[in-house]
Motif scaffolding. Sequence first.
Motif, mmCIF file in Angstrom:
data_model
loop_
_atom_site.group_PDB
_atom_site.id
_atom_site.type_symbol
_atom_site.label_atom_id
_atom_site.label_comp_id
_atom_site.label_asym_id
_atom_site.label_seq_id
_atom_site.Cartn_x
_atom_site.Cartn_y
_atom_site.Cartn_z
ATOM 1 N N THR A 1 -20.949 -0.062 -3.115
ATOM 2 C CA THR A 1 -20.025 -1.060 -3.651
ATOM 3 C C THR A 1 -18.940 -0.391 -4.501
ATOM 4 O O THR A 1 -17.758 -0.717 -4.378
ATOM 5 C CB THR A 1 -20.788 -2.116 -4.467
ATOM 6 N N GLY A 2 -19.334 0.549 -5.347
ATOM 7 C CA GLY A 2 -18.344 1.265 -6.152
ATOM 8 C C GLY A 2 -17.391 2.075 -5.295
ATOM 9 O O GLY A 2 -16.180 2.119 -5.552
ATOM 10 N N GLY A 3 -17.924 2.708 -4.260
ATOM 11 C CA GLY A 3 -17.072 3.454 -3.336
ATOM 12 C C GLY A 3 -16.095 2.554 -2.617
ATOM 13 O O GLY A 3 -14.935 2.928 -2.388
ATOM 14 N N THR A 4 -16.545 1.349 -2.276
ATOM 15 C CA THR A 4 -15.658 0.392 -1.623
ATOM 16 C C THR A 4 -14.538 -0.032 -2.567
ATOM 17 O O THR A 4 -13.380 -0.149 -2.151
ATOM 18 C CB THR A 4 -16.450 -0.844 -1.159
ATOM 19 N N VAL A 5 -14.876 -0.248 -3.826
ATOM 20 C CA VAL A 5 -13.855 -0.626 -4.813
ATOM 21 C C VAL A 5 -12.807 0.480 -4.926
ATOM 22 O O VAL A 5 -11.597 0.225 -4.883
ATOM 23 C CB VAL A 5 -14.508 -0.920 -6.190
ATOM 24 N N VAL A 6 -13.261 1.715 -5.053
ATOM 25 C CA VAL A 6 -12.327 2.833 -5.214
ATOM 26 C C VAL A 6 -11.506 3.055 -3.942
ATOM 27 O O VAL A 6 -10.272 3.194 -3.993
ATOM 28 C CB VAL A 6 -13.092 4.123 -5.609
ATOM 29 N N LEU A 7 -12.177 3.080 -2.791
ATOM 30 C CA LEU A 7 -11.468 3.329 -1.531
ATOM 31 C C LEU A 7 -10.478 2.210 -1.214
ATOM 32 O O LEU A 7 -9.330 2.483 -0.832
ATOM 33 C CB LEU A 7 -12.471 3.483 -0.384
ATOM 34 N N SER A 8 -10.892 0.965 -1.376
ATOM 35 C CA SER A 8 -9.964 -0.137 -1.091
ATOM 36 C C SER A 8 -8.813 -0.137 -2.093
ATOM 37 O O SER A 8 -7.685 -0.508 -1.748
ATOM 38 C CB SER A 8 -10.689 -1.475 -1.085
ATOM 39 N N GLY A 9 -9.076 0.293 -3.330
ATOM 40 C CA GLY A 9 -7.994 0.409 -4.313
ATOM 41 C C GLY A 9 -6.967 1.438 -3.897
ATOM 42 O O GLY A 9 -5.760 1.254 -4.069
ATOM 43 N N ARG A 10 -7.442 2.555 -3.350
ATOM 44 C CA ARG A 10 -6.520 3.602 -2.882
ATOM 45 C C ARG A 10 -5.730 3.143 -1.651
ATOM 46 O O ARG A 10 -4.558 3.465 -1.508
ATOM 47 C CB ARG A 10 -7.284 4.870 -2.522
ATOM 48 N N LEU A 11 -6.382 2.404 -0.781
ATOM 49 C CA LEU A 11 -5.719 1.979 0.454
ATOM 50 C C LEU A 11 -4.653 0.910 0.221
ATOM 51 O O LEU A 11 -3.709 0.798 1.007
ATOM 52 C CB LEU A 11 -6.753 1.474 1.465
ATOM 53 N N VAL A 12 -4.815 0.094 -0.825
ATOM 54 C CA VAL A 12 -3.860 -0.995 -1.060
ATOM 55 C C VAL A 12 -2.819 -0.645 -2.119
ATOM 56 O O VAL A 12 -2.047 -1.505 -2.529
ATOM 57 C CB VAL A 12 -4.588 -2.303 -1.445
ATOM 58 N N GLU A 13 -2.760 0.606 -2.558
ATOM 59 C CA GLU A 13 -1.778 1.024 -3.573
ATOM 60 C C GLU A 13 -0.331 0.707 -3.181
ATOM 61 O O GLU A 13 0.457 0.312 -4.039
ATOM 62 C CB GLU A 13 -1.923 2.509 -3.891
ATOM 63 N N GLY B 1 -4.705 -6.405 -5.622
ATOM 64 C CA GLY B 1 -5.903 -6.804 -6.358
ATOM 65 C C GLY B 1 -6.735 -7.827 -5.602
ATOM 66 O O GLY B 1 -7.964 -7.755 -5.582
ATOM 67 N N LEU B 2 -6.055 -8.786 -4.957
ATOM 68 C CA LEU B 2 -6.778 -9.808 -4.188
ATOM 69 C C LEU B 2 -7.459 -9.198 -2.958
ATOM 70 O O LEU B 2 -8.601 -9.536 -2.636
ATOM 71 C CB LEU B 2 -5.825 -10.925 -3.770
ATOM 72 N N VAL B 3 -6.763 -8.302 -2.271
ATOM 73 C CA VAL B 3 -7.356 -7.651 -1.100
ATOM 74 C C VAL B 3 -8.542 -6.786 -1.518
ATOM 75 O O VAL B 3 -9.622 -6.839 -0.899
ATOM 76 C CB VAL B 3 -6.297 -6.809 -0.344
ATOM 77 N N GLN B 4 -8.371 -6.009 -2.581
ATOM 78 C CA GLN B 4 -9.450 -5.151 -3.068
ATOM 79 C C GLN B 4 -10.653 -5.984 -3.486
ATOM 80 O O GLN B 4 -11.800 -5.649 -3.163
ATOM 81 C CB GLN B 4 -8.961 -4.310 -4.242
ATOM 82 N N ALA B 5 -10.425 -7.067 -4.201
ATOM 83 C CA ALA B 5 -11.529 -7.923 -4.649
ATOM 84 C C ALA B 5 -12.252 -8.555 -3.469
ATOM 85 O O ALA B 5 -13.492 -8.611 -3.436
ATOM 86 C CB ALA B 5 -11.000 -9.008 -5.592
ATOM 87 N N THR B 6 -11.504 -9.013 -2.485
ATOM 88 C CA THR B 6 -12.113 -9.676 -1.326
ATOM 89 C C THR B 6 -12.931 -8.694 -0.493
ATOM 90 O O THR B 6 -14.067 -8.993 -0.102
ATOM 91 C CB THR B 6 -11.015 -10.330 -0.462
ATOM 92 N N VAL B 7 -12.376 -7.525 -0.237
ATOM 93 C CA VAL B 7 -13.099 -6.525 0.563
ATOM 94 C C VAL B 7 -14.372 -6.079 -0.169
ATOM 95 O O VAL B 7 -15.447 -5.982 0.431
ATOM 96 C CB VAL B 7 -12.185 -5.318 0.880
ATOM 97 N N SER B 8 -14.265 -5.820 -1.459
ATOM 98 C CA SER B 8 -15.425 -5.353 -2.223
ATOM 99 C C SER B 8 -16.517 -6.416 -2.300
ATOM 100 O O SER B 8 -17.704 -6.107 -2.161
ATOM 101 C CB SER B 8 -14.987 -4.946 -3.627
ATOM 102 N N ALA B 9 -16.145 -7.670 -2.534
ATOM 103 C CA ALA B 9 -17.141 -8.745 -2.586
ATOM 104 C C ALA B 9 -17.794 -8.941 -1.220
ATOM 105 O O ALA B 9 -19.004 -9.198 -1.129
ATOM 106 C CB ALA B 9 -16.493 -10.041 -3.069
#
Length: 168
Positions: A108-120, A128-136
């Motif tokens: 889950t933490g890796g998903t948060v970090v990776l999705s954060g990097r991908l949506v920069e 933020g919405l995409v990162q939150a949705t993917v991580s959840a």
Amino acid sequence: MSTPVDADQAWRDLQRIRVPQERVYDEFERSTSGRPGVNYVTAAIMWVFLAGLGLDPPRWGVWLLLAAYVGLLSALVVVHSRRSRMRLHRSRSNWRMLAAFVGAAVVTGGTVVLSGRLVEPLEPVIAGLVQATVSAAVFLVLIGPTNRWAAGSLRGGGERAARVGAGR
């Protein structure tokens, strides 16, 4: 001085002890997989936290969000543990439970970090919405099978401990 042992009576006694133990395992397995509401509430809390972080709040806002996140998760744990009909002795926690917790946290933490990097490259609110949705979503997909895998190991561990104790 030996006491004669009736094999049939010993078998009935063993079954009388084993059946309640099996019910405990059944109840624990049911509690880990049968209440998806707690998982959905946890995912919703995580989604709100990550979406809030996506708004780029000031430093004090980040700390406020973090305090609210930890407080809500703590309250959820307290409410869930009070509602649980069953208390499992600490010795029943095994390596699989720890591995499931650590593994889920890492994924889950890796998903948060990776999705954060991908949506920069996106706007902060959208990112933020995409990162939150993917991580959840990853959390919800991961938590069910992980809990069942960890809980499934308890039943075998009790039988193994009984065999080791009987061999003495």
